[in-house]
Motif scaffolding. Structure first.
Motif, short mmCIF file in Angstrom:
data_model
loop_
_atom_site.label_atom_id
_atom_site.label_comp_id
_atom_site.label_asym_id
_atom_site.label_seq_id
_atom_site.Cartn_x
_atom_site.Cartn_y
_atom_site.Cartn_z
N GLY A 285 60.50 4.96 -83.42
CA GLY A 285 59.66 6.14 -83.39
C GLY A 285 58.24 6.15 -82.80
N THR A 288 56.02 8.50 -79.46
CA THR A 288 56.22 9.81 -79.61
C THR A 288 54.80 10.47 -79.24
OG1 THR A 288 57.26 9.68 -81.64
CG2 THR A 288 56.31 11.78 -81.14
N SER A 311 61.41 10.19 -85.52
CA SER A 311 60.35 10.75 -85.17
C SER A 311 60.43 12.38 -85.36
CB SER A 311 60.27 10.37 -83.69
OG SER A 311 59.04 11.00 -83.22
#
Length: 404
Positions: A285, A288, A311
């Protein structure tokens, strides 16, 4: 742009303060309010219960009349009546008297306790009591549940089935709620095709935007899934510009890392937007993106399915819930024992999919998968958290797990 430590939620909330989205509110029937966020403090209109009620099936008594009662020396009382749940008793208990009372019924005057039916024996008009009862034992006092003017539902609280039941009980048939944010979701990538298509070699059906769209719908947001966007700056720029005209939030999946064809950040800049954060110290994640475009929130999620899901779960959803006006609490982490050793890199908060089992205590079994494997999203039941200061964990060690 800055890297953020996700579980220092103060920094995530600092981001929320920079996003100029003010949640609007409206009056809703409780029949249509499920899943929305309350926009007002709801007060109890009266004392609940208004009069003392019994918690159990038994006999209403004067506690002083059964003081010291036992199997060897029961208290002998005279039964003077039976109370019905939906009626107010019209008689008063005098010394040495009792009355049958069901759960939820109002106590007669003079009574200050209830003896459970298991501890009495009837004989004609007489009742033997084999157990003492303290004042207010098995009794709900007036206003003990709710007092008039008490806040029974706080602003920022999500309306659950239990809340609907409470509002119904209080006769509150309407409630002020925040309007759901309008969220546009679309996937980017030349290699992504619609779920209805048969992919060629090197192509993949879209999983990410459907996953995020479903998460949003499940939480009560108004979500619209757009068509797949090709990896061309002009296309991405055009979609973002159009979406800002009709939506509060734009979420694109894919195209957020540092590859040569990752154009999302450039498209935000081209649209006159501001990137507040690009990269979080979590794995998966990390790539992002959080930004603002024309006073609307922009979120770029990773293209890897598991990274996108993590995420969306740990960053996107808490952020949107906060902007929706909800009082978001930290996500609870369960304690479990680790079945298999795991390794990590210092400085990154890593989240590893796990299956859970119970054998006298909770155990977490890592679900190891290679990059791009989508099936692990449904094979796992939670995420094992490896703190950023940790290089790994040993079998049998107590760990923290976020339950899905």
């Amino acid at each position: 742009m800055a890297f953020l430590n996700l579980f220092d939620q103060r920094k995530l909330w600092e981001l929320a303060e920079k996003i100029p989205l003010e949640p609007l509110s409206e009056r809703k029937s409780i029949y249509d309010a499920l899943g929305l966020v309350c926009a007002e403090d709801v007060l109890a209109p009266e004392d609940i219960p208004p009069k003392a009620r019994s918690e159990v099936d038994g006999y209403a008594v004067r506690s002083r009349d059964v003081k010291g009662a036992s199997v060897e020396r029961p208290s002998l009382l005279t039964r003077v009546g039976s109370i019905v749940v939906d009626e107010v008793p019209q008689f008063e208990l005098n010394p040495g008297e009792c009355a049958y009372i069901p759960t939820g019924a109002i106590l007669p005057k003079g009574a200050d306790a209830v003896v459970m039916i298991e501890y009495v024996e009837e004989s004609g008009n007489y009742v033997e009591v084999f157990k003492p009862a303290a004042p207010l034992e098995n009794v709900v006092s007036p206003g003990e549940d709710m007092k008039q003017g008490d806040i029974v539902l706080k602003r920022g609280q999500r309306i659950t089935p239990q809340v609907v039941g409470l509002l119904s009980y209080l006769g509150k048939l309407e409630v002020q709620v925040y309007r759901p944010l309008k969220v546009f979701v679309a996937a980017t990538g030349n290699e992504i095709v619609e779920p209805t298509q048969v992919p060629n070699l090197g192509q993949y059906r879209d999983a990410n935007s459907l996953t995020v769209w479903s998460m949003l719908k499940e939480r009560g947001f108004y979500a619209h899934r757009g068509s797949i966007i090709r990896d061309e700056l002009e296309n991405i720029h055009e979609v973002i510009n159009k979406a800002t005209q009709n939506y509060d939030v734009i979420v694109l999946t894919g195209g957020s890392s540092a590859g040569i064809r990752d154009l999302v950040v450039r498209a935000v800049d081209e649209a006159g937007g501001t990137v507040l954060a690009h990269g979080f110290t979590i794995k998966p994640g990390k790539p992002t993106v959080i930004g603002i475009v024309k006073d609307k929130l922009f979120v770029g999620l990773p293209g890897h399915p598991m990274s996108c899901f993590v995420s969306a779960s740990l960053i996107l959803m808490p952020l949107l819930r906060r902007l929706q006006g909800e009082n978001v609490k930290p996500m609870p982490l369960l304690k479990a024992r680790l079945r298999t050793a795991v390794f990590s890199r210092i400085g990154v908060e890593e989240w590893i999919p796990v299956r859970l089992s119970y054998e006298e205590e909770l155990w977490a079994e890592p679900v190891f998968s290679k990059s791009g494997m989508v099936s692990s999203m449904v094979r796992n039941e939670g995420f094992l958290r490896i703190p950023p200061e940790c290089e790994g964990m040993e079998p049998g060690e107590v760990v923290e797990v976020l339950l899905l």
